[in-house]
Design a protein around this motif. Structure first.
Motif, PDB file in Angstrom:
ATOM      1  N   HIS A  97       0.820  -1.213   0.000  1.00  0.00           N
ATOM      2  CA  HIS A  97       0.000   0.000   0.000  1.00  0.00           C
ATOM      3  C   HIS A  97       0.856   1.267   0.000  1.00  0.00           C
ATOM      4  CE1 HIS A  97      -3.901  -2.060   0.542  1.00  0.00           C
ATOM      5  NE2 HIS A  97      -3.156  -2.974   1.131  1.00  0.00           N
ATOM      6  N   SER A  98       2.115   1.109  -0.427  1.00  0.00           N
ATOM      7  CA  SER A  98       3.045   2.240  -0.574  1.00  0.00           C
ATOM      8  C   SER A  98       3.187   3.027   0.723  1.00  0.00           C
ATOM      9  CB  SER A  98       2.570   3.175  -1.705  1.00  0.00           C
ATOM     10  OG  SER A  98       2.467   2.481  -2.921  1.00  0.00           O
ATOM     11  N   LEU A  99       3.302   2.288   1.824  1.00  0.00           N
ATOM     12  CA  LEU A  99       3.429   2.892   3.141  1.00  0.00           C
ATOM     13  C   LEU A  99       4.691   2.393   3.825  1.00  0.00           C
ATOM     14  CD1 LEU A  99      -0.224   2.328   4.427  1.00  0.00           C
ATOM     15  CD2 LEU A  99       0.748   4.544   3.813  1.00  0.00           C
ATOM     16  N   SER A 100       5.239   3.209   4.714  1.00  0.00           N
ATOM     17  CA  SER A 100       6.240   2.713   5.647  1.00  0.00           C
ATOM     18  C   SER A 100       5.493   1.989   6.769  1.00  0.00           C
ATOM     19  CB  SER A 100       7.039   3.876   6.233  1.00  0.00           C
ATOM     20  OG  SER A 100       6.190   4.716   7.003  1.00  0.00           O
ATOM     21  N   VAL A 101       6.198   1.245   7.598  1.00  0.00           N
ATOM     22  CA  VAL A 101       5.505   0.581   8.705  1.00  0.00           C
ATOM     23  C   VAL A 101       4.943   1.616   9.674  1.00  0.00           C
ATOM     24  CG1 VAL A 101       6.700  -1.630   8.583  1.00  0.00           C
ATOM     25  CG2 VAL A 101       7.724   0.231   9.896  1.00  0.00           C
ATOM     26  N   SER A 102       5.595   2.774   9.790  1.00  0.00           N
ATOM     27  CA  SER A 102       5.061   3.859  10.627  1.00  0.00           C
ATOM     28  C   SER A 102       3.775   4.413  10.027  1.00  0.00           C
ATOM     29  CB  SER A 102       6.093   4.976  10.784  1.00  0.00           C
ATOM     30  OG  SER A 102       7.234   4.523  11.478  1.00  0.00           O
ATOM     31  N   GLY A 103       3.772   4.585   8.701  1.00  0.00           N
ATOM     32  CA  GLY A 103       2.566   5.070   8.031  1.00  0.00           C
ATOM     33  C   GLY A 103       1.426   4.086   8.144  1.00  0.00           C
ATOM     34  N   LEU A 104       1.731   2.794   8.071  1.00  0.00           N
ATOM     35  CA  LEU A 104       0.705   1.764   8.231  1.00  0.00           C
ATOM     36  C   LEU A 104       0.112   1.835   9.629  1.00  0.00           C
ATOM     37  CD1 LEU A 104      -0.774  -0.793   7.210  1.00  0.00           C
ATOM     38  CD2 LEU A 104       1.187  -2.134   8.028  1.00  0.00           C
ATOM     39  N   ALA A 105       0.965   1.991  10.635  1.00  0.00           N
ATOM     40  CA  ALA A 105       0.481   2.084  12.013  1.00  0.00           C
ATOM     41  C   ALA A 105      -0.418   3.306  12.188  1.00  0.00           C
ATOM     42  CB  ALA A 105       1.660   2.148  12.976  1.00  0.00           C
ATOM     43  N   ARG A 106      -0.006   4.453  11.647  1.00  0.00           N
ATOM     44  CA  ARG A 106      -0.827   5.664  11.777  1.00  0.00           C
ATOM     45  C   ARG A 106      -2.168   5.497  11.087  1.00  0.00           C
ATOM     46  NH1 ARG A 106       4.222   8.301  11.055  1.00  0.00           N
ATOM     47  NH2 ARG A 106       3.834   8.481   8.815  1.00  0.00           N
ATOM     48  N   ARG A 107      -2.163   4.890   9.882  1.00  0.00           N
ATOM     49  CA  ARG A 107      -3.425   4.698   9.165  1.00  0.00           C
ATOM     50  C   ARG A 107      -4.387   3.838   9.972  1.00  0.00           C
ATOM     51  NH1 ARG A 107      -3.925   2.872   2.889  1.00  0.00           N
ATOM     52  NH2 ARG A 107      -3.073   4.970   2.656  1.00  0.00           N
ATOM     53  N   ALA A 108      -3.850   2.898  10.731  1.00  0.00           N
ATOM     54  CA  ALA A 108      -4.686   1.999  11.531  1.00  0.00           C
ATOM     55  C   ALA A 108      -5.054   2.594  12.883  1.00  0.00           C
ATOM     56  CB  ALA A 108      -3.959   0.671  11.729  1.00  0.00           C
ATOM     57  N   GLY A 109      -4.624   3.830  13.139  1.00  0.00           N
ATOM     58  CA  GLY A 109      -4.947   4.466  14.412  1.00  0.00           C
ATOM     59  C   GLY A 109      -4.077   4.004  15.564  1.00  0.00           C
ATOM     60  N   LEU A 110      -2.898   3.459  15.250  1.00  0.00           N
ATOM     61  CA  LEU A 110      -1.969   2.979  16.268  1.00  0.00           C
ATOM     62  C   LEU A 110      -0.824   3.964  16.445  1.00  0.00           C
ATOM     63  CD1 LEU A 110      -1.753  -0.708  14.971  1.00  0.00           C
ATOM     64  CD2 LEU A 110      -3.100   0.091  16.926  1.00  0.00           C
TER      65      LEU A 110
END
Length: 215
Positions: free
Chosen positions: A18-31
């Motif tokens: 999804h063209s995200l960093s793992v930090s970006g993935l966490a933020r998108r998930a509300g984490l």
């Protein structure tokens, strides 16, 4: 075989898809943005630390993926998963100026007509939704000029929810719902430089909950 390394590798692969960093993935998930950092994958004494099932469920939902897709990444079937296109729903993109003008919305707060620009949702919404593009600085520091808010008019609203409100006079504002009674709606401003508002229900055209924002 389910292993610590494979579960974390699947999280990395999901972020990459999804063209995200793992930090970006966490933020998108509300984490917390550091939830999936490399440093979090081992405890202080070197023992493997596993992600919680709750955090896995949140990233699967936030990316519009399925449990089967995530398991395929754990199984090493990444090539098959990558071969499948990520289908994201699109919604109309509306400017705040258009939102305040007459004739652009129905009584429920949905855009009407055709010819709107479209924007991809980061994940499927719970119901029909559209996007509002922030204009100006009245919503700082939470929302900046140019940010996009995903609004879901059919979603129930509760105290503490971030909402977009349109008045009968055509004013459109993003606020936090503080209180709602049969007669009045109390709204807290996101920007302390702007006053809180209390409106009678007769003054309100519609209220819609903000379910996601690009930040």
């Amino acid at each position: 075989m389910l292993s610590h390394d494979r579960v974390w590798a699947a999280i990395d692969a999901l972020a990459e898809r999804h063209s995200l960093s793992v930090s970006g993935l966490a933020r998108r998930a509300g984490l917390d943005s550091t939830a999936f950092n490399k440093s979090k994958r081992l405890s202080a004494d070197g023992r493997p630390r596993w992600p919680s099932t709750e955090s896995l469920a949140k990233i699967i939902e936030a990316t519009g993926s399925s449990l089967d897709e995530f398991i395929s990444l754990i199984d090493g079937r990444k090539a098959l998963a990558d071969a499948l296109p990520v289908q994201r729903p699109t919604v109309p993109l509306v400017g705040f100026a258009q939102a305040g003008a007459g004739g652009f919305f129905d009584d429920a707060g949905f855009p009407v007509g055709h010819g709107w620009d479209l924007i991809e949702l980061p994940a499927p919404a719970g119901g029909p939704a559209y996007a509002l593009k922030v204009q100006g600085d009245s919503m700082l520091p939470l929302y900046r000029d140019g940010d996009v808010l995903i609004v879901e008019p059919g979603a129930s609203v509760r105290k503490g929810d971030r909402v977009v409100v349109k008045t009968v006079s055509g004013e459109v504002m993003a606020k936090v719902l503080s209180r709602q009674t049969a007669r009045t709606i109390s709204l807290v401003s996101l920007n302390p430089a702007h006053a809180d508002r209390e409106l009678s229900v007769e003054e309100v055209d519609w209220v819609a909950r903000i379910v996601w924002a690009s930040q």
